[in-house]
Design a protein around this motif. Structure first.
Motif, PDB file in Angstrom:
ATOM      1  N   GLN A  65      87.963  45.363  61.467  1.00 52.19           N
ATOM      2  CA  GLN A  65      87.281  43.419  59.910  1.00 52.19           C
ATOM      3  C   GLN A  65      88.336  44.148  58.757  1.00 52.19           C
ATOM      4  O   GLN A  65      88.550  43.347  57.887  1.00 52.19           O
ATOM      5  CB  GLN A  65      86.038  43.321  59.951  1.00 52.19           C
ATOM      6  CG  GLN A  65      85.914  41.828  59.255  1.00 52.19           C
ATOM      7  CD  GLN A  65      84.651  41.376  59.252  1.00 52.19           C
ATOM      8  OE1 GLN A  65      83.438  42.294  59.723  1.00 52.19           O
ATOM      9  NE2 GLN A  65      84.198  39.841  58.980  1.00 52.19           N
ATOM     10  N   SER A  96      82.139  35.061  60.548  1.00 50.28           N
ATOM     11  CA  SER A  96      81.370  35.898  61.055  1.00 50.28           C
ATOM     12  C   SER A  96      80.488  35.646  62.139  1.00 50.28           C
ATOM     13  O   SER A  96      80.330  34.732  62.288  1.00 50.28           O
ATOM     14  CB  SER A  96      80.548  37.478  61.179  1.00 50.28           C
ATOM     15  OG  SER A  96      80.933  37.744  60.053  1.00 50.28           O
ATOM     16  N   ASP A 154      89.457  32.156  71.411  1.00 50.53           N
ATOM     17  CA  ASP A 154      90.114  33.452  71.233  1.00 50.53           C
ATOM     18  C   ASP A 154      91.737  33.606  71.999  1.00 50.53           C
ATOM     19  O   ASP A 154      91.268  33.154  73.418  1.00 50.53           O
ATOM     20  CB  ASP A 154      90.080  34.561  71.238  1.00 50.53           C
ATOM     21  CG  ASP A 154      88.225  34.839  70.571  1.00 50.53           C
ATOM     22  OD1 ASP A 154      88.645  33.887  69.387  1.00 50.53           O
ATOM     23  OD2 ASP A 154      87.954  35.924  70.383  1.00 50.53           O
ATOM     24  N   LEU A 158      86.956  41.938  67.712  1.00 56.09           N
ATOM     25  CA  LEU A 158      86.164  42.005  66.357  1.00 56.09           C
ATOM     26  C   LEU A 158      85.909  43.580  65.772  1.00 56.09           C
ATOM     27  O   LEU A 158      84.771  43.787  64.886  1.00 56.09           O
ATOM     28  CB  LEU A 158      84.703  41.259  66.689  1.00 56.09           C
ATOM     29  CG  LEU A 158      83.870  40.433  67.605  1.00 56.09           C
ATOM     30  CD1 LEU A 158      82.263  39.973  68.009  1.00 56.09           C
ATOM     31  CD2 LEU A 158      84.822  39.383  66.999  1.00 56.09           C
ATOM     32  N   SER A 202      87.119  35.746  60.636  1.00 47.85           N
ATOM     33  CA  SER A 202      85.795  35.389  61.864  1.00 47.85           C
ATOM     34  C   SER A 202      85.231  36.536  62.629  1.00 47.85           C
ATOM     35  O   SER A 202      85.678  36.327  63.870  1.00 47.85           O
ATOM     36  CB  SER A 202      86.043  34.082  62.345  1.00 47.85           C
ATOM     37  OG  SER A 202      84.642  33.227  63.124  1.00 47.85           O
ATOM     38  N   SER A 203      85.228  37.805  62.017  1.00 51.33           N
ATOM     39  CA  SER A 203      85.465  39.264  63.177  1.00 51.33           C
ATOM     40  C   SER A 203      84.495  39.371  63.030  1.00 51.33           C
ATOM     41  O   SER A 203      84.418  40.616  63.379  1.00 51.33           O
ATOM     42  CB  SER A 203      87.066  39.564  62.220  1.00 51.33           C
ATOM     43  OG  SER A 203      87.969  39.191  62.255  1.00 51.33           O
ATOM     44  N   ARG A 231      90.651  36.112  64.034  1.00 53.20           N
ATOM     45  CA  ARG A 231      89.944  36.546  64.774  1.00 53.20           C
ATOM     46  C   ARG A 231      90.257  37.446  65.146  1.00 53.20           C
ATOM     47  O   ARG A 231      91.202  37.225  66.063  1.00 53.20           O
ATOM     48  CB  ARG A 231      88.791  36.015  65.785  1.00 53.20           C
ATOM     49  CG  ARG A 231      87.814  36.373  66.178  1.00 53.20           C
ATOM     50  CD  ARG A 231      86.999  36.019  66.883  1.00 53.20           C
ATOM     51  NE  ARG A 231      85.747  34.674  66.559  1.00 53.20           N
ATOM     52  CZ  ARG A 231      85.442  33.753  66.672  1.00 53.20           C
ATOM     53  NH1 ARG A 231      86.898  33.478  67.756  1.00 53.20           N
ATOM     54  NH2 ARG A 231      84.776  32.844  65.834  1.00 53.20           N
ATOM     55  N   THR A 264      80.409  39.751  62.467  1.00 51.59           N
ATOM     56  CA  THR A 264      78.655  39.901  63.578  1.00 51.59           C
ATOM     57  C   THR A 264      78.045  39.865  62.521  1.00 51.59           C
ATOM     58  O   THR A 264      76.734  40.435  61.651  1.00 51.59           O
ATOM     59  CB  THR A 264      78.739  41.090  64.219  1.00 51.59           C
ATOM     60  OG1 THR A 264      78.198  42.139  63.809  1.00 51.59           O
ATOM     61  CG2 THR A 264      80.255  41.430  65.777  1.00 51.59           C
TER      62      THR A 264
END
Length: 419
Positions: A233, A267, A86, A230, A249-250, A226, A252
């Protein structure tokens, strides 16, 4: 173009081509995939097309990006491991350049989620108009000219080595006051447009006009992201579909095979947390907060223990997938020396232990989504019936023994569009 500009462009493009030739000689693995794009993937210098102010350029197909193949009937899936970073940038710690070397030594490609503001010097901060905030505001600051230059150099070489350049957006606003979790779909789109603009005009904004361009068209290269912390999303994914992104890819989730709803949901995942009954997200920041709270440098006597805990959690998550459902393992990190660099050492050890094992492919998100899109949807649906760590009771050959649909002739096309 004026004569001076033509000479400058020619020097820059020659440097790009020289870099390409050097990088292509290193070779990559990929024997389990289809043929890779030609080693001389980028076009000859005379055919390279500068884009805009010359900050980026079209240089042909990305080197070292394999063409995906469908699983054969009864074939066990490879174990994918995605290593991602990131807010990737090169600073005085030189972690970007270090992990590029680690990747090359272990036949790994990665995803670097670039924060657009790392390509924008402090004196030009007013160019950034963040949603819900005043112009020039950022929670991660900006860069300086040397930082922009060094980051551009790493991005250039990373892409030529087969790595992916994604986005981590710009100002990294988290929390409830104007944070990304409250942004609308249109605000997300505006943030993406600005992130791309800072990458596409870094030479003008930094004054580094003699530097070589980034050797890719970012409008085409940018296929995933991302979000900061997070958060946000739901609305970002709505924007991502409209922008032609291929994955996010944000979120869980668990270590299971991913789903696609316009974009692939790749995720962050829960992995074992050694010494605890619960699990933890597969990223350095989450382990750090659980270990030292809000302190990025906690008790030095604990650094070795905390690094080992992170390493072993990732290794246990890898092993249960490798021996079980073979779901891709998603790992997210930051180029930070938190808790004495414990997490950087742990990640390197994980790479060196797992990425050279049989049937393991440590790849970028770009390579993973290419492979996913090339598979028979019915096969992927069957893989999604396997729970965390669950191998097929009847064995892989029987579980995936039905003949899949014919393989596509080529890799899926990439749509236009994005820490």
């Amino acid at each position: 173009m004026a004569a001076t500009q033509r000479i400058t462009a020619g020097v820059a493009l020659a440097a790009v081509c020289a870099t390409v030739l050097c990088s292509c000689s290193s070779g990559r693995n990929g024997s389990e995939e289809g043929p890779r794009r030609p080693a001389a993937g980028p076009l000859p210098g005379s055919a390279v097309r500068l884009i805009g102010d010359g900050s980026t350029a079209y240089t042909g197909s990305q080197p070292h990006l394999p063409r995906p193949q469908r699983l054969k009937p009864g074939q066990r899936p490879p174990q994918f491991v995605v290593l991602s970073w990131d807010g990737a940038a090169e600073d005085s710690q030189k972690l970007f350049s270090h992990f590029r070397k680690v990747a090359k030594a272990n036949n790994v490609t990665m995803t670097y989620f670039l924060s657009g503001l790392y390509m924008l010097p402090e004196e030009k901060r007013e160019l950034y108009r963040p949603p819900e905030h005043s112009p020039g505001r950022s929670d991660i600051g900006f860069n300086d000219q040397k930082g922009v230059k060094d980051t551009a150099e790493q991005l250039r070489m990373a892409w030529l080595e087969g790595n992916e350049i994604g986005t981590h957006f710009n100002g990294h606003f988290c929390g409830n006051e104007g944070g990304v979790g409250q942004w609308s779909v249109e605000e997300w789109k505006d943030e993406v447009v600005q992130a791309k603009a800072f990458v596409k005009s870094w030479k003008t904004n930094s004054g580094l006009k003699e530097e070589p361009p980034l050797p890719f068209d970012y409008d085409k290269e940018l296929i995933g992201a991302r979000t900061p912390c997070l958060e946000g999303q739901e609305n970002f994914v709505k924007a991502a579909r409209d922008l032609g992104f291929r994955y996010d890819s944000s979120g869980t989730g668990k270590q299971v095979w991913p789903k696609k709803d316009g974009v692939w949901d790749l995720s962050m995942q829960l992995v074992p947390f050694p010494g605890h009954s619960d699990e933890q997200l597969s990223r350095d920041y989450s382990f750090m907060v659980s270990q030292s709270g809000n302190r990025t440098q906690g008790d030095p006597d604990k650094f070795e223990e905390w690094g080992a805990q992170f390493r072993d959690g990732l290794l246990q998550g890898f092993q249960r997938a490798y021996d079980g459902n073979r779901a891709p393992l998603i790992i997210g990190n930051h180029f930070e020396s938190w808790n004495g660099g414990a997490y950087m050492r742990a990640v390197q050890e994980v790479i060196e232990r797992v990425c050279t094992q049989p049937e393991v492919r440590c790849v970028s998100f770009h390579q993973l989504v290419n492979w996913l899109d090339a598979q028979d949807p019915q096969v992927l649906e069957k893989l999604r019936t396997l729970d965390v760590g669950q191998a097929p009771a009847e064995g892989w050959e029987a579980f995936l023994g039905r003949s899949p649909a014919p393989s596509p002739n080529s890799a899926p096309k990439v749509s236009a569009a994005k820490r």
